[in-house]
Design a protein around this motif. Structure first.
Motif, PDB file in Angstrom:
ATOM      1  N   VAL A   1     -12.099 -14.609  -4.638  1.00  0.00           N
ATOM      2  CA  VAL A   1     -12.002 -15.791  -4.713  1.00  0.00           C
ATOM      3  C   VAL A   1     -13.294 -16.577  -4.446  1.00  0.00           C
ATOM      4  O   VAL A   1     -14.139 -16.217  -3.457  1.00  0.00           O
ATOM      5  N   ASP A   2     -13.924 -17.161  -5.495  1.00  0.00           N
ATOM      6  CA  ASP A   2     -15.249 -17.613  -5.505  1.00  0.00           C
ATOM      7  C   ASP A   2     -14.953 -19.250  -5.018  1.00  0.00           C
ATOM      8  O   ASP A   2     -14.737 -19.944  -6.037  1.00  0.00           O
ATOM      9  N   LEU A   3     -15.347 -19.695  -3.755  1.00  0.00           N
ATOM     10  CA  LEU A   3     -14.789 -20.943  -3.624  1.00  0.00           C
ATOM     11  C   LEU A   3     -15.890 -22.265  -4.009  1.00  0.00           C
ATOM     12  O   LEU A   3     -15.469 -23.251  -4.354  1.00  0.00           O
ATOM     13  N   VAL A   4     -17.291 -21.751  -4.390  1.00  0.00           N
ATOM     14  CA  VAL A   4     -18.040 -22.566  -5.061  1.00  0.00           C
ATOM     15  C   VAL A   4     -17.747 -22.649  -6.586  1.00  0.00           C
ATOM     16  O   VAL A   4     -17.825 -23.765  -6.965  1.00  0.00           O
ATOM     17  N   ALA A   5     -17.750 -21.350  -7.212  1.00  0.00           N
ATOM     18  CA  ALA A   5     -17.528 -21.734  -8.635  1.00  0.00           C
ATOM     19  C   ALA A   5     -15.933 -21.867  -9.041  1.00  0.00           C
ATOM     20  O   ALA A   5     -15.791 -22.131 -10.076  1.00  0.00           O
ATOM     21  N   LYS A   6     -15.166 -22.115  -8.111  1.00  0.00           N
ATOM     22  CA  LYS A   6     -13.825 -22.172  -8.252  1.00  0.00           C
ATOM     23  C   LYS A   6     -13.234 -21.213  -9.293  1.00  0.00           C
ATOM     24  O   LYS A   6     -12.614 -21.690 -10.223  1.00  0.00           O
ATOM     25  N   ARG A   7     -13.369 -20.042  -8.923  1.00  0.00           N
ATOM     26  CA  ARG A   7     -13.339 -19.038  -9.716  1.00  0.00           C
ATOM     27  C   ARG A   7     -12.256 -17.875  -9.163  1.00  0.00           C
ATOM     28  O   ARG A   7     -12.584 -17.342  -8.042  1.00  0.00           O
ATOM     29  N   VAL A   8     -11.235 -17.229  -9.690  1.00  0.00           N
ATOM     30  CA  VAL A   8     -10.505 -16.142  -9.128  1.00  0.00           C
ATOM     31  C   VAL A   8     -10.648 -15.255 -10.398  1.00  0.00           C
ATOM     32  O   VAL A   8     -10.320 -15.464 -11.272  1.00  0.00           O
ATOM     33  N   GLN A   9     -10.594 -14.013  -9.681  1.00  0.00           N
ATOM     34  CA  GLN A   9     -10.582 -12.715 -10.438  1.00  0.00           C
ATOM     35  C   GLN A   9      -9.482 -11.489  -9.837  1.00  0.00           C
ATOM     36  O   GLN A   9      -9.834 -11.661  -8.572  1.00  0.00           O
ATOM     37  N   ARG A  10      -9.031 -10.882 -10.679  1.00  0.00           N
ATOM     38  CA  ARG A  10      -8.076 -10.032 -10.297  1.00  0.00           C
ATOM     39  C   ARG A  10      -8.485  -8.827 -11.272  1.00  0.00           C
ATOM     40  O   ARG A  10      -8.181  -8.801 -12.447  1.00  0.00           O
ATOM     41  N   GLU A  11      -8.738  -7.451 -10.499  1.00  0.00           N
ATOM     42  CA  GLU A  11      -9.019  -6.544 -11.094  1.00  0.00           C
ATOM     43  C   GLU A  11     -10.072  -6.576 -12.184  1.00  0.00           C
ATOM     44  O   GLU A  11      -9.959  -6.174 -13.381  1.00  0.00           O
ATOM     45  N   GLY A  12     -11.019  -7.756 -12.063  1.00  0.00           N
ATOM     46  CA  GLY A  12     -12.097  -7.843 -13.073  1.00  0.00           C
ATOM     47  C   GLY A  12     -11.910  -8.751 -14.067  1.00  0.00           C
ATOM     48  O   GLY A  12     -12.939  -9.365 -14.870  1.00  0.00           O
TER      49      GLY A  12
END
Length: 230
Positions: A141-152
């Motif tokens: 979870v990237d709180l600044v970019a507001k981005r979530v990645q799962r297994e890339g």
């Protein structure tokens, strides 16, 4: 430990106070102890502890009154220690401003882990962008970019799902009450619509947990709230 952390222990049971003082000092903490609410508030004002361990059942006032007294002037973490098992009392303590709750009898290792987590959360946030990225073994979870990645791969979340995830991740390791989640995500007029939380937590688990039926990261505390664990 650099710059020893000062702990205020508030409990009217001498044997518990003694055990906590011995264990904490052995690990390099500085410790003050109070046996009732009035002296706890006086010591907190005089000694400025970094964290408070507070029993709810004090002889002169309820522990929630102490929490509200502290919250009138400080945001120092408060971890409630109590033999009370009723969830409504735990929720009342959390809503009064407690940061976490440990039920007696507790293991010293568990208590120390909660204490370290509370102090860490209260520390000034650094400017290192790496601190804004929270990672588990299966998603980030990237709180600044507001981005979530799962297994890339990017995970698409709705705005409400993201807001719920953000509140939990920013309070990692801490029990967040249902009322706090509802008010932070949906607004101050909300507080009892727990069905909203169940629906959206199920969606987050489906998108992020390896086994949504047996979640490792989005933990339900029945009748109380939710906790994000890395």
């Amino acid at each position: 430990m650099t710059g020893a952390t000062r702990v205020l222990v508030v409990d009217d049971e001498p044997q518990i106070v003694r055990a906590l003082v011995i264990n904490l000092r052995a690990r390099g903490y500085e410790v003050d102890a109070a046996h009732d609410g009035a002296s706890a508030l006086e010591l907190a004002a005089a000694r400025h502890p970094d964290v408070v361990l507070l029993d709810l059942g004090l002889p002169d006032m309820d522990g929630t009154t102490v929490i509200r007294g502290l919250r009138g002037w400080t945001k120092i973490p408060v971890i409630v220690l109590s033999a009370r098992h009723a969830s409504d009392e735990k929720v009342e303590a959390l809503d009064a401003g407690a940061d976490d709750y440990v039920t007696k009898p507790f293991g010293m290792d568990e208590l120390l882990a909660r204490l370290r987590a509370a102090v860490r959360r209260a520390a000034p946030v650094g400017t290192d962008p790496d601190e804004a990225v929270v990672s588990t073994e299966s998603f980030t979870v990237d709180l600044v970019a507001k981005r979530v990645q799962r297994e890339g791969a990017d995970v698409r979340l709705t705005p409400t799902e993201w807001h719920l995830l953000e509140v939990l991740v920013r309070n990692a390791g801490r029990l967040v009450s249902q009322k706090q989640l509802l008010q932070e995500v949906w607004g101050p007029a909300y507080g009892t619509e727990t069905n909203y939380l169940r629906v959206y937590m199920a969606q987050l688990r489906r998108k992020l947990e390896v086994d949504p039926a047996h979640p490792r990261h989005f933990i339900t505390e029945p009748g109380m709230g939710y906790r994000f664990e890395q």
